[in-house]
Design a protein around this motif. Structure first.
Motif, short mmCIF file in Angstrom:
data_model
loop_
_atom_site.label_atom_id
_atom_site.label_comp_id
_atom_site.label_asym_id
_atom_site.label_seq_id
_atom_site.Cartn_x
_atom_site.Cartn_y
_atom_site.Cartn_z
N SER A 26 0.84 -1.20 0.00
CA SER A 26 0.00 0.00 0.00
C SER A 26 0.87 1.25 0.00
CB SER A 26 -0.91 0.01 1.24
OG SER A 26 -0.13 -0.01 2.41
N ASP A 94 -10.01 6.22 2.48
CA ASP A 94 -9.87 6.05 3.93
C ASP A 94 -11.18 6.27 4.68
OD1 ASP A 94 -7.14 5.53 3.66
OD2 ASP A 94 -6.67 7.67 3.67
N GLU A 96 -15.13 4.49 5.44
CA GLU A 96 -15.93 3.28 5.34
C GLU A 96 -17.41 3.60 5.13
OE1 GLU A 96 -14.81 0.22 5.21
OE2 GLU A 96 -12.74 0.90 5.43
N LYS A 107 -17.52 -1.44 -2.94
CA LYS A 107 -16.59 -0.41 -2.46
C LYS A 107 -15.69 0.10 -3.57
CE LYS A 107 -13.02 0.37 1.04
NZ LYS A 107 -12.27 -0.21 2.20
N SER A 108 -15.20 -0.79 -4.40
CA SER A 108 -14.29 -0.38 -5.48
C SER A 108 -14.99 0.57 -6.45
CB SER A 108 -13.79 -1.61 -6.24
OG SER A 108 -13.06 -2.46 -5.39
N PRO A 166 -4.56 1.54 -3.57
CA PRO A 166 -5.39 0.97 -2.50
C PRO A 166 -6.28 -0.18 -2.98
CG PRO A 166 -5.44 3.36 -2.41
CD PRO A 166 -4.76 2.98 -3.69
N LEU A 167 -6.75 -0.10 -4.22
CA LEU A 167 -7.57 -1.18 -4.76
C LEU A 167 -6.76 -2.47 -4.84
CD1 LEU A 167 -9.51 0.63 -7.63
CD2 LEU A 167 -10.40 -0.08 -5.41
N CYS A 168 -5.50 -2.34 -5.26
CA CYS A 168 -4.63 -3.51 -5.35
C CYS A 168 -4.34 -4.06 -3.95
CB CYS A 168 -3.34 -3.13 -6.06
SG CYS A 168 -2.23 -4.51 -6.37
N SER A 169 -4.12 -3.16 -2.99
CA SER A 169 -3.82 -3.58 -1.62
C SER A 169 -5.00 -4.31 -0.99
CB SER A 169 -3.45 -2.36 -0.76
OG SER A 169 -2.30 -1.73 -1.27
N SER A 170 -6.21 -4.00 -1.46
CA SER A 170 -7.40 -4.64 -0.89
C SER A 170 -7.67 -6.02 -1.49
CB SER A 170 -8.62 -3.75 -1.10
OG SER A 170 -8.95 -3.64 -2.48
N GLY A 171 -6.79 -6.46 -2.42
CA GLY A 171 -6.93 -7.80 -2.97
C GLY A 171 -7.24 -7.85 -4.46
#
Length: 257
Positions: A26, A94, A96, A107-108, A166-171
Motif C-alpha cells: 500500500s 480512507d 468506510e 466499495k471499489s 489501495p484497490l490492489c492492496s485490498s486484494g
C-alpha cells in the motif's frame, strides 16, 4: 494539436494508475497526504490563474462588469458539484461510510465514482479553455491552455496512483486496479471533447463557463482533497504538498500563459 491537449490530463491519470505495477504494498500514508495536498494546490492555482482571472479580464475587455460572471459562474459551479455529491453514490479514500443515496455498488466502484467526481470539473476546465482558443479573440492563448492541461495532468498523476494502489492492496489484481484508475480519468477527455463540440454556444458565455469550472474545482478541493490530506497525524505534510502544487501551477500558468 488541440486534441493532443485534451488528452494530456488523461495521460497523467494513466501514468499514475500504472504505478500499481511498479510499487509493492500500500502507499505510504505520508506520501499519500503529500500527493493529496499537491493535487489541491494545483487545482487552487489553476482555478485562479487559468479560470477566474481570464474570466474577469475577458469581461473587462468587452466593457462588462468584471465581477458578475466570475461570481455567478463560481457559485453555480460550487452548487453543481454539491448536487452531484448528493445524488451520486461514492466513497472517499480512507472512509468506510459511503456518501450520496443508498446503493448496491461495491466499495471499489464507489471509490472510482468519488475520483470521477474530482475529474468532472477538470475536464470542463480544459475543454472550456481550448474552446476559447478555437474561437480566438478571447485572450486565451494556446500556451495558456496547454499550461492548464499540463498542470491538470501533473496533479492527475498522484490521483491515478491514489485510486489504483489501495484497490490492489485490498486484494484486487494489478490489471483490474489499473483499469479502474483509467476509468476514473476517462470522464476528463470525454467532458473536454463535449465542451469543444458546444464551442459555438459556449463562447458568448465563456467568462461564466470559466468561473463555473473554477467553482467546481474549488468545491472538490475544500470538500474532499484538503480534508483527506489533513486527516490523522502529520497534517503539515499535506500543507507542504499544497504549497508545492500551488507554486508549480502558478509558475506554469504565468510562464506559459
Amino acid at each position: 494539436m488541440i486534441w493532443t491537449g485534451l488528452g494530456i490530463p488523461f495521460l497523467g491519470t494513466a501514468l499514475g494508475s500504472a504505478m500499481v505495477f511498479l510499487m509493492k504494498g500500500s502507499m505510504n500514508r505520508k506520501v499519500e497526504k503529500l500527493l493529496l495536498g499537491f493535487a489541491a494546490g494545483v487545482m487552487i492555482a489553476a482555478s485562479v490563474w487559468s479560470l477566474l482571472i481570464p474570466s474577469i479580464e475577458m469581461t473587462e475587455a468587452k466593457g462588462g462588469i468584471a465581477w458578475i460572471p466570475a461570481l455567478t459562474g463560481f457559485l453555480l459551479g460550487m452548487f453543481f458539484l454539491l448536487v452531484l455529491d448528493c445524488v451520486i453514490p461514492h466513497l472517499h479514500l480512507d472512509s468506510e461510510k459511503p456518501e450520496g443515496p443508498r446503493s448496491q455498488l461495491g466499495k471499489s466502484a464507489m471509490l472510482v465514482l468519488a475520483v470521477t467526481l474530482h475529474n468532472i470539473p477538470e475536464g470542463m476546465a480544459v475543454g472550456v479553455t481550448f474552446a476559447g482558443v478555437i474561437m480566438g479573440d478571447t485572450g486565451i492563448t494556446v500556451a495558456g491552455a496547454f499550461a492548464l492541461a499540463l498542470g491538470i495532468a501533473i496533479q492527475n498523476f498522484p490521483e491515478g496512483a491514489i485510486i489504483s494502489m489501495p484497490l490492489c492492496s485490498s486484494g484486487m489484481s494489478k490489471q483490474k486496479a489499473f483499469f479502474y484508475g483509467l476509468l476514473s480519468g476517462l470522464v476528463e477527455p470525454v467532458g473536454a471533447f463535449l465542451t469543444i463540440l458546444l464551442t459555438g454556444f459556449i463562447v458568448p458565455f465563456l467568462p461564466y463557463f470559466l468561473s463555473f469550472a473554477a467553482g467546481a474545482m474549488i468545491y472538490v478541493v475544500v470538500e474532499e482533497l484538503i480534508p483527506e490530506a489533513q486527516s490523522g497525524d502529520h497534517t503539515n505534510i499535506g500543507t507542504i504538498g499544497v504549497a508545492f502544487g500551488f507554486a508549480l501551477m502558478m509558475v506554469l500558468d504565468v510562464a506559459l500563459g
